[in-house]
Write a protein that holds these residues in place. Sequence first.
Motif, mmCIF file in Angstrom:
data_model
loop_
_atom_site.group_PDB
_atom_site.id
_atom_site.type_symbol
_atom_site.label_atom_id
_atom_site.label_comp_id
_atom_site.label_asym_id
_atom_site.label_seq_id
_atom_site.Cartn_x
_atom_site.Cartn_y
_atom_site.Cartn_z
ATOM 1 N N SER A 1 -7.727 -6.503 2.766
ATOM 2 C CA SER A 1 -9.048 -6.295 2.153
ATOM 3 C C SER A 1 -8.895 -5.843 0.707
ATOM 4 O O SER A 1 -9.617 -6.319 -0.185
ATOM 5 N N CYS A 2 -7.957 -4.938 0.458
ATOM 6 C CA CYS A 2 -7.700 -4.482 -0.910
ATOM 7 C C CYS A 2 -7.176 -5.623 -1.777
ATOM 8 O O CYS A 2 -7.560 -5.737 -2.948
ATOM 9 N N VAL A 3 -6.335 -6.480 -1.227
ATOM 10 C CA VAL A 3 -5.821 -7.621 -1.979
ATOM 11 C C VAL A 3 -6.955 -8.576 -2.345
ATOM 12 O O VAL A 3 -7.046 -9.047 -3.481
ATOM 13 N N ILE A 4 -7.845 -8.850 -1.403
ATOM 14 C CA ILE A 4 -8.973 -9.749 -1.667
ATOM 15 C C ILE A 4 -9.907 -9.157 -2.716
ATOM 16 O O ILE A 4 -10.366 -9.863 -3.628
ATOM 17 N N ILE A 5 -10.185 -7.854 -2.629
ATOM 18 C CA ILE A 5 -11.030 -7.194 -3.628
ATOM 19 C C ILE A 5 -10.363 -7.250 -5.003
ATOM 20 O O ILE A 5 -11.021 -7.489 -6.020
ATOM 21 N N PHE A 6 -9.054 -7.032 -5.052
ATOM 22 C CA PHE A 6 -8.318 -7.107 -6.313
ATOM 23 C C PHE A 6 -8.429 -8.503 -6.919
ATOM 24 O O PHE A 6 -8.692 -8.668 -8.109
ATOM 25 N N ALA A 65 -12.129 -1.362 -14.020
ATOM 26 C CA ALA A 65 -11.663 -1.378 -12.627
ATOM 27 C C ALA A 65 -10.400 -2.218 -12.492
ATOM 28 O O ALA A 65 -9.472 -1.852 -11.754
ATOM 29 N N LEU A 66 -10.340 -3.336 -13.205
ATOM 30 C CA LEU A 66 -9.148 -4.184 -13.156
ATOM 31 C C LEU A 66 -7.935 -3.454 -13.721
ATOM 32 O O LEU A 66 -6.833 -3.516 -13.146
ATOM 33 N N ILE A 67 -8.126 -2.739 -14.817
ATOM 34 C CA ILE A 67 -7.016 -1.969 -15.400
ATOM 35 C C ILE A 67 -6.535 -0.913 -14.410
ATOM 36 O O ILE A 67 -5.323 -0.742 -14.199
ATOM 37 N N VAL A 68 -7.455 -0.199 -13.778
ATOM 38 C CA VAL A 68 -7.074 0.824 -12.797
ATOM 39 C C VAL A 68 -6.342 0.187 -11.622
ATOM 40 O O VAL A 68 -5.323 0.717 -11.147
ATOM 41 N N GLU A 69 -6.820 -0.948 -11.143
ATOM 42 C CA GLU A 69 -6.153 -1.626 -10.033
ATOM 43 C C GLU A 69 -4.741 -2.046 -10.406
ATOM 44 O O GLU A 69 -3.811 -1.897 -9.608
ATOM 45 N N ILE A 70 -4.561 -2.568 -11.601
ATOM 46 C CA ILE A 70 -3.224 -2.986 -12.046
ATOM 47 C C ILE A 70 -2.293 -1.788 -12.137
ATOM 48 O O ILE A 70 -1.128 -1.854 -11.727
ATOM 49 N N VAL A 71 -2.793 -0.666 -12.644
ATOM 50 C CA VAL A 71 -1.968 0.546 -12.732
ATOM 51 C C VAL A 71 -1.580 1.026 -11.338
ATOM 52 O O VAL A 71 -0.418 1.378 -11.088
ATOM 53 N N VAL A 72 -2.519 1.016 -10.400
ATOM 54 C CA VAL A 72 -2.211 1.466 -9.038
ATOM 55 C C VAL A 72 -1.181 0.558 -8.386
ATOM 56 O O VAL A 72 -0.234 1.031 -7.734
ATOM 57 N N VAL A 73 -1.318 -0.745 -8.555
ATOM 58 C CA VAL A 73 -0.349 -1.683 -7.984
ATOM 59 C C VAL A 73 1.027 -1.477 -8.606
ATOM 60 O O VAL A 73 2.049 -1.482 -7.919
ATOM 61 N N ALA A 74 1.067 -1.275 -9.925
ATOM 62 C CA ALA A 74 2.354 -1.069 -10.600
ATOM 63 C C ALA A 74 3.017 0.220 -10.138
ATOM 64 O O ALA A 74 4.227 0.241 -9.861
ATOM 65 N N VAL A 75 2.251 1.287 -10.032
ATOM 66 C CA VAL A 75 2.819 2.563 -9.568
ATOM 67 C C VAL A 75 3.316 2.423 -8.136
ATOM 68 O O VAL A 75 4.403 2.903 -7.790
ATOM 69 N N GLY A 76 2.549 1.736 -7.299
ATOM 70 C CA GLY A 76 2.992 1.521 -5.915
ATOM 71 C C GLY A 76 4.258 0.688 -5.833
ATOM 72 O O GLY A 76 5.150 0.968 -5.034
ATOM 73 N N ALA A 77 4.356 -0.338 -6.660
ATOM 74 C CA ALA A 77 5.550 -1.186 -6.649
ATOM 75 C C ALA A 77 6.773 -0.413 -7.129
ATOM 76 O O ALA A 77 7.848 -0.497 -6.524
ATOM 77 N N PHE A 78 6.616 0.350 -8.200
ATOM 78 C CA PHE A 78 7.751 1.124 -8.696
ATOM 79 C C PHE A 78 8.113 2.259 -7.744
ATOM 80 O O PHE A 78 9.283 2.582 -7.580
ATOM 81 N N ALA A 79 7.123 2.860 -7.113
ATOM 82 C CA ALA A 79 7.406 3.943 -6.175
ATOM 83 C C ALA A 79 8.176 3.426 -4.973
ATOM 84 O O ALA A 79 9.066 4.101 -4.461
#
Length: 95
Positions: free
Chosen positions: A10-15, A44-58
């Motif tokens: 669901s989060c991927v589809i919203i993104f 919202a797109l910028i925030v989503e990209i930052v969250v995805v990047a932080v999750g990937a690096f984490a």
Amino acid sequence: MTPVNVIIWSCVIIFIATAILTLLHISGIRPLPNSDHGRVLFRALIVEIVVVAVGAFASTLLPDNPIPNEGGLPGSMAHNQGVFLDYNQTDEPDP
């Protein structure tokens, strides 16, 4: 499909939807009726990209097999203190 997978997809589809709407608005192909919505979608797109990047690096920085009860600060729930429940524990005292 597990509930966690449903939430993830669901989060991927919203993104993806947010990205498509934002890129269409920014490029001028399909501007939104209200320009304020485009600004909000872009943020919202910028925030989503930052969250995805932080999750990937984490996920790459975290250890694969963390050892439980190692290190940390001593306290009431440190590995040598506190209450530990066992599956065989009952409320009745041992004879």
